[in-house]
Motif scaffolding. Structure first.
Motif, PDB file in Angstrom:
ATOM      1  N   GLY A 175       3.478  11.171 -20.722  1.00 57.85           N
ATOM      2  CA  GLY A 175       4.748  11.102 -19.997  1.00 57.85           C
ATOM      3  C   GLY A 175       4.937   9.743 -19.362  1.00 57.85           C
ATOM      4  N   PRO A 176       6.080   9.545 -18.741  1.00 51.64           N
ATOM      5  CA  PRO A 176       6.338   8.257 -18.085  1.00 51.64           C
ATOM      6  C   PRO A 176       5.497   8.128 -16.816  1.00 51.64           C
ATOM      7  N   PRO A 177       5.250   6.900 -16.369  1.00 57.86           N
ATOM      8  CA  PRO A 177       4.517   6.724 -15.112  1.00 57.86           C
ATOM      9  C   PRO A 177       5.326   7.299 -13.951  1.00 57.86           C
ATOM     10  N   VAL A 178       4.606   7.685 -12.912  1.00 59.80           N
ATOM     11  CA  VAL A 178       5.231   8.298 -11.743  1.00 59.80           C
ATOM     12  C   VAL A 178       5.025   7.386 -10.537  1.00 59.80           C
ATOM     13  N   VAL A 179       6.073   7.187  -9.773  1.00 58.34           N
ATOM     14  CA  VAL A 179       6.023   6.390  -8.552  1.00 58.34           C
ATOM     15  C   VAL A 179       5.850   7.332  -7.366  1.00 58.34           C
ATOM     16  N   GLU A 180       4.815   7.067  -6.567  1.00 54.73           N
ATOM     17  CA  GLU A 180       4.597   7.804  -5.318  1.00 54.73           C
ATOM     18  C   GLU A 180       4.826   6.829  -4.174  1.00 54.73           C
ATOM     19  N   VAL A 181       5.743   7.154  -3.276  1.00 51.58           N
ATOM     20  CA  VAL A 181       6.025   6.268  -2.147  1.00 51.58           C
ATOM     21  C   VAL A 181       5.688   6.975  -0.838  1.00 51.58           C
ATOM     22  N   THR A 182       5.183   6.183   0.098  1.00 46.81           N
ATOM     23  CA  THR A 182       4.837   6.672   1.430  1.00 46.81           C
ATOM     24  C   THR A 182       5.279   5.607   2.438  1.00 46.81           C
ATOM     25  N   GLY A 183       5.080   5.875   3.692  1.00 48.97           N
ATOM     26  CA  GLY A 183       5.251   4.877   4.751  1.00 48.97           C
ATOM     27  C   GLY A 183       6.524   4.054   4.664  1.00 48.97           C
ATOM     28  N   THR A 184       6.352   2.726   4.649  1.00 50.64           N
ATOM     29  CA  THR A 184       7.484   1.800   4.715  1.00 50.64           C
ATOM     30  C   THR A 184       8.394   1.889   3.495  1.00 50.64           C
ATOM     31  N   VAL A 185       7.814   2.123   2.321  1.00 46.12           N
ATOM     32  CA  VAL A 185       8.635   2.224   1.105  1.00 46.12           C
ATOM     33  C   VAL A 185       9.424   3.532   1.118  1.00 46.12           C
ATOM     34  N   ALA A 186       8.780   4.620   1.526  1.00 46.83           N
ATOM     35  CA  ALA A 186       9.487   5.906   1.628  1.00 46.83           C
ATOM     36  C   ALA A 186      10.605   5.822   2.668  1.00 46.83           C
ATOM     37  N   ALA A 187      10.345   5.112   3.770  1.00 49.81           N
ATOM     38  CA  ALA A 187      11.363   4.972   4.813  1.00 49.81           C
ATOM     39  C   ALA A 187      12.576   4.203   4.295  1.00 49.81           C
ATOM     40  N   ARG A 188      12.331   3.113   3.557  1.00 52.26           N
ATOM     41  CA  ARG A 188      13.447   2.336   3.000  1.00 52.26           C
ATOM     42  C   ARG A 188      14.213   3.170   1.972  1.00 52.26           C
ATOM     43  N   ALA A 189      13.483   3.909   1.130  1.00 53.92           N
ATOM     44  CA  ALA A 189      14.138   4.770   0.143  1.00 53.92           C
ATOM     45  C   ALA A 189      15.010   5.816   0.844  1.00 53.92           C
ATOM     46  N   ALA A 190      14.491   6.418   1.899  1.00 54.63           N
ATOM     47  CA  ALA A 190      15.257   7.426   2.647  1.00 54.63           C
ATOM     48  C   ALA A 190      16.493   6.807   3.289  1.00 54.63           C
ATOM     49  N   GLU A 191      16.348   5.599   3.812  1.00 55.11           N
ATOM     50  CA  GLU A 191      17.478   4.901   4.422  1.00 55.11           C
ATOM     51  C   GLU A 191      18.626   4.716   3.429  1.00 55.11           C
ATOM     52  N   LEU A 192      18.264   4.484   2.162  1.00 52.99           N
ATOM     53  CA  LEU A 192      19.260   4.285   1.109  1.00 52.99           C
ATOM     54  C   LEU A 192      19.644   5.586   0.403  1.00 52.99           C
ATOM     55  N   GLN A 197       0.815  -1.222   0.000  1.00 55.45           N
ATOM     56  CA  GLN A 197       0.000   0.000   0.000  1.00 55.45           C
ATOM     57  C   GLN A 197       0.848   1.272   0.000  1.00 55.45           C
ATOM     58  N   ASP A 198       2.131   1.133   0.244  1.00 50.68           N
ATOM     59  CA  ASP A 198       3.001   2.299   0.355  1.00 50.68           C
ATOM     60  C   ASP A 198       3.716   2.666  -0.943  1.00 50.68           C
ATOM     61  N   ALA A 199       3.256   2.097  -2.049  1.00 48.13           N
ATOM     62  CA  ALA A 199       3.769   2.492  -3.370  1.00 48.13           C
ATOM     63  C   ALA A 199       2.576   2.560  -4.324  1.00 48.13           C
ATOM     64  N   THR A 200       2.432   3.675  -4.994  1.00 50.11           N
ATOM     65  CA  THR A 200       1.374   3.864  -5.982  1.00 50.11           C
ATOM     66  C   THR A 200       2.015   4.266  -7.296  1.00 50.11           C
ATOM     67  N   VAL A 201       1.547   3.660  -8.379  1.00 47.54           N
ATOM     68  CA  VAL A 201       2.027   4.020  -9.711  1.00 47.54           C
ATOM     69  C   VAL A 201       0.935   4.834 -10.389  1.00 47.54           C
ATOM     70  N   HIS A 202       1.289   6.060 -10.764  1.00 44.29           N
ATOM     71  CA  HIS A 202       0.335   6.960 -11.413  1.00 44.29           C
ATOM     72  C   HIS A 202       0.644   7.061 -12.899  1.00 44.29           C
ATOM     73  N   ARG A 203      -0.398   7.008 -13.700  1.00 42.03           N
ATOM     74  CA  ARG A 203      -0.260   7.206 -15.136  1.00 42.03           C
ATOM     75  C   ARG A 203      -0.252   8.700 -15.417  1.00 42.03           C
ATOM     76  N   VAL A 204       0.643   9.125 -16.278  1.00 41.06           N
ATOM     77  CA  VAL A 204       0.729  10.523 -16.689  1.00 41.06           C
ATOM     78  C   VAL A 204       0.554  10.552 -18.201  1.00 41.06           C
ATOM     79  N   VAL A 205      -0.516  11.168 -18.663  1.00 41.86           N
ATOM     80  CA  VAL A 205      -0.777  11.227 -20.097  1.00 41.86           C
ATOM     81  C   VAL A 205       0.364  11.965 -20.794  1.00 41.86           C
TER      82      VAL A 205
END
Length: 118
Positions: free
Chosen positions: A75-92, A65-73
């Protein structure tokens, strides 16, 4: 600087059959913004989430639930991260994702590059 790369491939028919056998899985794997998409798009988003996890080292603590893929007309798709995925991304130190998704001939695929500023 590239932190990680992830790729995943999903058989659309097999994936949709799994969702039909386990209806609660749709709510577990997809955010409300994703749940009503066509079958091939759902499979592609699942592949994208798997690829994101792989690019981040695939820790088992991340929530789908902490990663959403948005379609952009147009353009390329956009990744939105929150919660646990955002925390792991920040850690790295990851501050952006590059995502490519595709679906053809019953197969959906995704490739992700996780990147940080040098």
């Amino acid at each position: 600087m590239i932190v990680g790369v992830g790729i995943d491939v999903v058989d659309v028919a097999r994936f949709i059959a799994t969702l039909e056998r386990a209806p609660g899985l749709r709510e577990k794997l997809f955010t409300p913004a994703e749940r009503d998409l066509p079958d091939s798009s759902l499979a592609a988003r699942f592949a994208a989430k798997e690829a994101i996890a792989k690019a981040l080292g695939a820790p088992g603590t991340m929530s789908w639930q902490d990663a959403t893929v948005h379609r952009v007309v147009g353009g390329p798709p956009v990744v939105e991260v929150t919660g646990t995925v955002a925390a792991r991304a920040a850690e790295l130190g990851v501050d952006r994702f590059h995502l490519s998704i595709s679906h053809d001939a019953g197969i959906s695929s995704a490739m992700v590059v996780a990147e940080r500023d040098v």
